[in-house]
Motif scaffolding. Structure first.
Motif, PDB file in Angstrom:
ATOM      1  N   TRP A 173       0.845  -1.195   0.000  1.00  0.00           N
ATOM      2  CA  TRP A 173       0.000   0.000   0.000  1.00  0.00           C
ATOM      3  C   TRP A 173       0.877   1.239   0.000  1.00  0.00           C
ATOM      4  O   TRP A 173       1.871   1.293   0.715  1.00  0.00           O
ATOM      5  N   ASN A 174       0.518   2.209  -0.808  1.00  0.00           N
ATOM      6  CA  ASN A 174       1.243   3.475  -0.836  1.00  0.00           C
ATOM      7  C   ASN A 174       0.272   4.572  -0.402  1.00  0.00           C
ATOM      8  O   ASN A 174      -0.695   4.866  -1.107  1.00  0.00           O
ATOM      9  N   VAL A 175       0.525   5.143   0.753  1.00  0.00           N
ATOM     10  CA  VAL A 175      -0.357   6.165   1.330  1.00  0.00           C
ATOM     11  C   VAL A 175       0.391   7.488   1.343  1.00  0.00           C
ATOM     12  O   VAL A 175       1.587   7.521   1.609  1.00  0.00           O
ATOM     13  N   SER A 176      -0.344   8.591   1.025  1.00  0.00           N
ATOM     14  CA  SER A 176       0.307   9.894   0.885  1.00  0.00           C
ATOM     15  C   SER A 176       0.799  10.469   2.204  1.00  0.00           C
ATOM     16  O   SER A 176       1.682  11.283   2.231  1.00  0.00           O
ATOM     17  N   SER A 207      -9.929  10.092   9.982  1.00  0.00           N
ATOM     18  CA  SER A 207      -9.737  11.219  10.908  1.00  0.00           C
ATOM     19  C   SER A 207      -8.609  12.153  10.471  1.00  0.00           C
ATOM     20  O   SER A 207      -8.550  13.291  10.911  1.00  0.00           O
ATOM     21  N   ASN A 208      -7.720  11.682   9.591  1.00  0.00           N
ATOM     22  CA  ASN A 208      -6.614  12.532   9.129  1.00  0.00           C
ATOM     23  C   ASN A 208      -6.980  13.368   7.898  1.00  0.00           C
ATOM     24  O   ASN A 208      -6.119  14.008   7.318  1.00  0.00           O
ATOM     25  N   GLY A 209      -8.203  13.296   7.468  1.00  0.00           N
ATOM     26  CA  GLY A 209      -8.612  14.091   6.327  1.00  0.00           C
ATOM     27  C   GLY A 209      -8.320  13.394   5.008  1.00  0.00           C
ATOM     28  O   GLY A 209      -7.989  12.208   4.979  1.00  0.00           O
ATOM     29  N   GLU A 210      -8.417  14.160   3.904  1.00  0.00           N
ATOM     30  CA  GLU A 210      -8.248  13.581   2.575  1.00  0.00           C
ATOM     31  C   GLU A 210      -6.837  13.041   2.385  1.00  0.00           C
ATOM     32  O   GLU A 210      -5.870  13.642   2.858  1.00  0.00           O
ATOM     33  N   MET A 211      -6.739  11.919   1.739  1.00  0.00           N
ATOM     34  CA  MET A 211      -5.414  11.394   1.381  1.00  0.00           C
ATOM     35  C   MET A 211      -5.496  10.622   0.078  1.00  0.00           C
ATOM     36  O   MET A 211      -6.574  10.294  -0.409  1.00  0.00           O
ATOM     37  N   PHE A 212      -4.308  10.377  -0.477  1.00  0.00           N
ATOM     38  CA  PHE A 212      -4.225   9.667  -1.745  1.00  0.00           C
ATOM     39  C   PHE A 212      -3.607   8.311  -1.493  1.00  0.00           C
ATOM     40  O   PHE A 212      -2.663   8.186  -0.720  1.00  0.00           O
ATOM     41  N   ILE A 213      -4.162   7.337  -2.158  1.00  0.00           N
ATOM     42  CA  ILE A 213      -3.694   5.973  -1.912  1.00  0.00           C
ATOM     43  C   ILE A 213      -3.635   5.184  -3.213  1.00  0.00           C
ATOM     44  O   ILE A 213      -4.448   5.393  -4.117  1.00  0.00           O
ATOM     45  N   SER A 214      -2.636   4.332  -3.304  1.00  0.00           N
ATOM     46  CA  SER A 214      -2.548   3.389  -4.425  1.00  0.00           C
ATOM     47  C   SER A 214      -1.944   2.116  -3.870  1.00  0.00           C
ATOM     48  O   SER A 214      -1.467   2.083  -2.735  1.00  0.00           O
ATOM     49  N   CYS A 215      -1.985   1.068  -4.678  1.00  0.00           N
ATOM     50  CA  CYS A 215      -1.369  -0.180  -4.230  1.00  0.00           C
ATOM     51  C   CYS A 215      -0.478  -0.690  -5.344  1.00  0.00           C
ATOM     52  O   CYS A 215      -0.671  -0.349  -6.514  1.00  0.00           O
ATOM     53  N   SER A 216       0.522  -1.487  -4.986  1.00  0.00           N
ATOM     54  CA  SER A 216       1.401  -2.059  -6.013  1.00  0.00           C
ATOM     55  C   SER A 216       1.659  -3.533  -5.765  1.00  0.00           C
ATOM     56  O   SER A 216       1.606  -4.009  -4.635  1.00  0.00           O
ATOM     57  N   VAL A 217       1.923  -4.191  -6.881  1.00  0.00           N
ATOM     58  CA  VAL A 217       2.349  -5.590  -6.852  1.00  0.00           C
ATOM     59  C   VAL A 217       3.569  -5.644  -7.760  1.00  0.00           C
ATOM     60  O   VAL A 217       3.463  -5.340  -8.946  1.00  0.00           O
ATOM     61  N   GLY A 218       4.722  -5.992  -7.194  1.00  0.00           N
ATOM     62  CA  GLY A 218       5.971  -5.916  -7.950  1.00  0.00           C
ATOM     63  C   GLY A 218       6.166  -4.477  -8.381  1.00  0.00           C
ATOM     64  O   GLY A 218       6.052  -3.567  -7.573  1.00  0.00           O
ATOM     65  N   ASN A 219       6.400  -4.242  -9.675  1.00  0.00           N
ATOM     66  CA  ASN A 219       6.554  -2.856 -10.118  1.00  0.00           C
ATOM     67  C   ASN A 219       5.307  -2.338 -10.848  1.00  0.00           C
ATOM     68  O   ASN A 219       5.358  -1.323 -11.530  1.00  0.00           O
ATOM     69  N   LEU A 220       4.200  -3.049 -10.678  1.00  0.00           N
ATOM     70  CA  LEU A 220       2.941  -2.581 -11.255  1.00  0.00           C
ATOM     71  C   LEU A 220       2.181  -1.814 -10.184  1.00  0.00           C
ATOM     72  O   LEU A 220       2.081  -2.267  -9.042  1.00  0.00           O
ATOM     73  N   ARG A 221       1.650  -0.677 -10.574  1.00  0.00           N
ATOM     74  CA  ARG A 221       0.976   0.181  -9.609  1.00  0.00           C
ATOM     75  C   ARG A 221      -0.458   0.446 -10.066  1.00  0.00           C
ATOM     76  O   ARG A 221      -0.714   0.593 -11.250  1.00  0.00           O
ATOM     77  N   SER A 222      -1.349   0.519  -9.107  1.00  0.00           N
ATOM     78  CA  SER A 222      -2.755   0.803  -9.427  1.00  0.00           C
ATOM     79  C   SER A 222      -2.920   2.293  -9.674  1.00  0.00           C
ATOM     80  O   SER A 222      -1.994   3.068  -9.459  1.00  0.00           O
ATOM     81  N   GLU A 223      -4.112   2.697 -10.080  1.00  0.00           N
ATOM     82  CA  GLU A 223      -4.409   4.122 -10.183  1.00  0.00           C
ATOM     83  C   GLU A 223      -4.407   4.726  -8.771  1.00  0.00           C
ATOM     84  O   GLU A 223      -4.530   4.016  -7.785  1.00  0.00           O
ATOM     85  N   LEU A 224      -4.244   6.049  -8.731  1.00  0.00           N
ATOM     86  CA  LEU A 224      -4.204   6.760  -7.458  1.00  0.00           C
ATOM     87  C   LEU A 224      -5.633   7.188  -7.103  1.00  0.00           C
ATOM     88  O   LEU A 224      -6.308   7.814  -7.914  1.00  0.00           O
ATOM     89  N   LEU A 225      -6.074   6.844  -5.909  1.00  0.00           N
ATOM     90  CA  LEU A 225      -7.428   7.214  -5.491  1.00  0.00           C
ATOM     91  C   LEU A 225      -7.369   8.270  -4.393  1.00  0.00           C
ATOM     92  O   LEU A 225      -6.501   8.219  -3.525  1.00  0.00           O
ATOM     93  N   SER A 226      -8.313   9.198  -4.462  1.00  0.00           N
ATOM     94  CA  SER A 226      -8.455  10.170  -3.375  1.00  0.00           C
ATOM     95  C   SER A 226      -9.521   9.634  -2.441  1.00  0.00           C
ATOM     96  O   SER A 226     -10.618   9.280  -2.876  1.00  0.00           O
ATOM     97  N   ILE A 227      -9.191   9.546  -1.182  1.00  0.00           N
ATOM     98  CA  ILE A 227     -10.183   9.035  -0.230  1.00  0.00           C
ATOM     99  C   ILE A 227     -10.348  10.014   0.918  1.00  0.00           C
ATOM    100  O   ILE A 227      -9.509  10.878   1.127  1.00  0.00           O
ATOM    101  N   CYS A 228     -11.463   9.863   1.626  1.00  0.00           N
ATOM    102  CA  CYS A 228     -11.810  10.722   2.766  1.00  0.00           C
ATOM    103  C   CYS A 228     -11.845  12.180   2.324  1.00  0.00           C
ATOM    104  O   CYS A 228     -11.199  13.048   2.925  1.00  0.00           O
ATOM    105  N   LYS A 229     -12.567  12.463   1.271  1.00  0.00           N
ATOM    106  CA  LYS A 229     -12.684  13.840   0.778  1.00  0.00           C
ATOM    107  C   LYS A 229     -13.315  14.718   1.857  1.00  0.00           C
ATOM    108  O   LYS A 229     -14.084  14.223   2.667  1.00  0.00           O
ATOM    109  N   PRO A 230     -12.984  16.044   1.865  1.00  0.00           N
ATOM    110  CA  PRO A 230     -13.425  16.939   2.933  1.00  0.00           C
ATOM    111  C   PRO A 230     -14.889  16.814   3.340  1.00  0.00           C
ATOM    112  O   PRO A 230     -15.188  16.905   4.508  1.00  0.00           O
ATOM    113  N   LYS A 231     -15.788  16.591   2.414  1.00  0.00           N
ATOM    114  CA  LYS A 231     -17.195  16.550   2.813  1.00  0.00           C
ATOM    115  C   LYS A 231     -17.485  15.426   3.799  1.00  0.00           C
ATOM    116  O   LYS A 231     -18.482  15.446   4.486  1.00  0.00           O
ATOM    117  N   TYR A 232     -16.571  14.461   3.893  1.00  0.00           N
ATOM    118  CA  TYR A 232     -16.770  13.386   4.850  1.00  0.00           C
ATOM    119  C   TYR A 232     -15.850  13.501   6.054  1.00  0.00           C
ATOM    120  O   TYR A 232     -15.863  12.667   6.907  1.00  0.00           O
TER     121      TYR A 232
END
Ligand SMILES: *[C@@H]1O[C@H](CO)[C@@H](O)[C@H](O)[C@H]1NC(C)=O
Ligand SMILES: *[C@@H]1O[C@H](CO)[C@@H](O)[C@H](O)[C@H]1NC(C)=O
Ligand SMILES: *[C@@H]1O[C@H](CO)[C@@H](O)[C@H](O)[C@H]1NC(C)=O
Length: 286
Positions: A173-176, A207-232
């Protein structure tokens, strides 16, 4: 497939003969010895690989055969036609000294030996050791999220999956931001193809607010997702939101009241006008 214990079987008896040759030539190294060449080959599941055995194009090839341990793979012998079963996904080219192997799968990996000798039984019999490793390309990791937007709790469930790879690899997991992510990895393996599906599920606290997250397997990486957007992000909801809501509600109430008041006033005025008209009619009648 050739059985090593069957003396009728050409490749395996030749295998033993060649082993003997190796030992002998090793012992009498003064007169010329077997040349041991080592090679590493890499292939991809579904792909091809070409093995090279050293042949001298200017001389007539007496034999060339390839085996994996005691298993005959493919070969050529100038004096006889071999009846041994060859691997159907292989073909050899004695001119170039190559063996082409297609439609690779994980079970093809291992140590292979190629024996070559020129015609006329002139030494040396050359043994070439070859190692084949086969890898499977995982599919691009697919990242999905499922966020609870009811508040509280404010958390997201993330799932990352990649299919059909080899060797086994774990999801990362890659977390911003620095965030301790609780996750659980899962690996399933196909018994026949040995290919692996790898996945991971993570629960994330917003609780830490908006962050960006992606996941990888070997050197393949998923798209980057924005989670916990301010409205939540906060509970209770933003004070601004409450103020805006209150103001909007107040404004609506004022509007409705004004409208009703205006309507009723218009109504009363209308009644008044009717009376006036009656009066006017009365006057005209008079
Ligand atoms: C596997 O991945 C490598 C690079 O990562 C690529 O060059 C190759 O074409 C892929 N092979 C297949 C069969 O998808
Ligand atoms: C791996 O995933 C693929 C695609 O979802 C599926 O068809 C296959 O059955 C899975 N294999 C294993 C061993 O779980
Ligand atoms: C989220 O994290 C904060 C502090 O990091 C903690 O106080 C809170 O209890 C957590 N909430 C959930 C739902 O885990």
């Amino acid at each position: 497939m050739a059985s090593p214990s069957n003396p009728q079987c050409f490749p395996s008896s030749l295998f033993r003969l060649s082993q003997l040759y190796i030992i002998m030539t090793g012992a009498i190294s003064v007169t010329g010895s077997a040349v041991l060449i080592q090679n590493q080959y890499r292939g991809v599941v579904g792909g091809n690989v070409t093995f090279y055995c050293p042949v001298d194009e200017n001389r007539t090839l007496g034999l060339m055969y390839i085996q994996r341990g005691n298993t005959y793979v493919n070969g050529y012998y100038i004096r006889e036609k071999t009846s041994a079963t060859v691997w159907s996904n292989t073909r050899i080219d004695t001119k170039k000294g190559t063996m082409h192997m297609s439609n690779l799968n994980v079970s093809h990996q291992g140590d292979y030996q190629c024996y070559t000798m020129n015609s006329g039984n002139d030494l040396p019999l050359v043994r070439t050791d070859m190692h084949l490793s086969v890898t499977g390309n995982y599919s691009e990791p697919a990242l999905t999220m499922d966020c609870c937007d009811e508040s509280p709790p404010l958390s997201c469930l993330l799932t990352c999956v990649a299919h059909g790879g080899y060797p086994q690899a774990e999801v990362k997991w890659n977390v911003s931001q620095t965030h301790t992510l609780k996750f659980m990895n899962n690996i399933t393996r196909d018994n026949v193809t040995k290919l692996v599906n790898t996945s991971s599920t993570a629960r994330l606290n917003c609780s830490n607010g908006e962050m960006f997250i992606s996941c990888s397997v070997g050197n393949l990486r998923s798209e980057l997702l924005s989670i916990c957007k301010p409205k939540y992000t906060s509970y209770p909801p933003w004070p601004h939101v409450i103020i805006i809501a209150v103001l909007a509600a107040g404004f609506t109430v004022v509007m409705v009241v004004t409208l009703l008041w205006w309507k009723s006033k218009k109504c009363k005025k209308g009644e008044h006008e009717d009376i006036n008209e009656d009066e006017e009619e009365g006057i005209s009648l008079n």
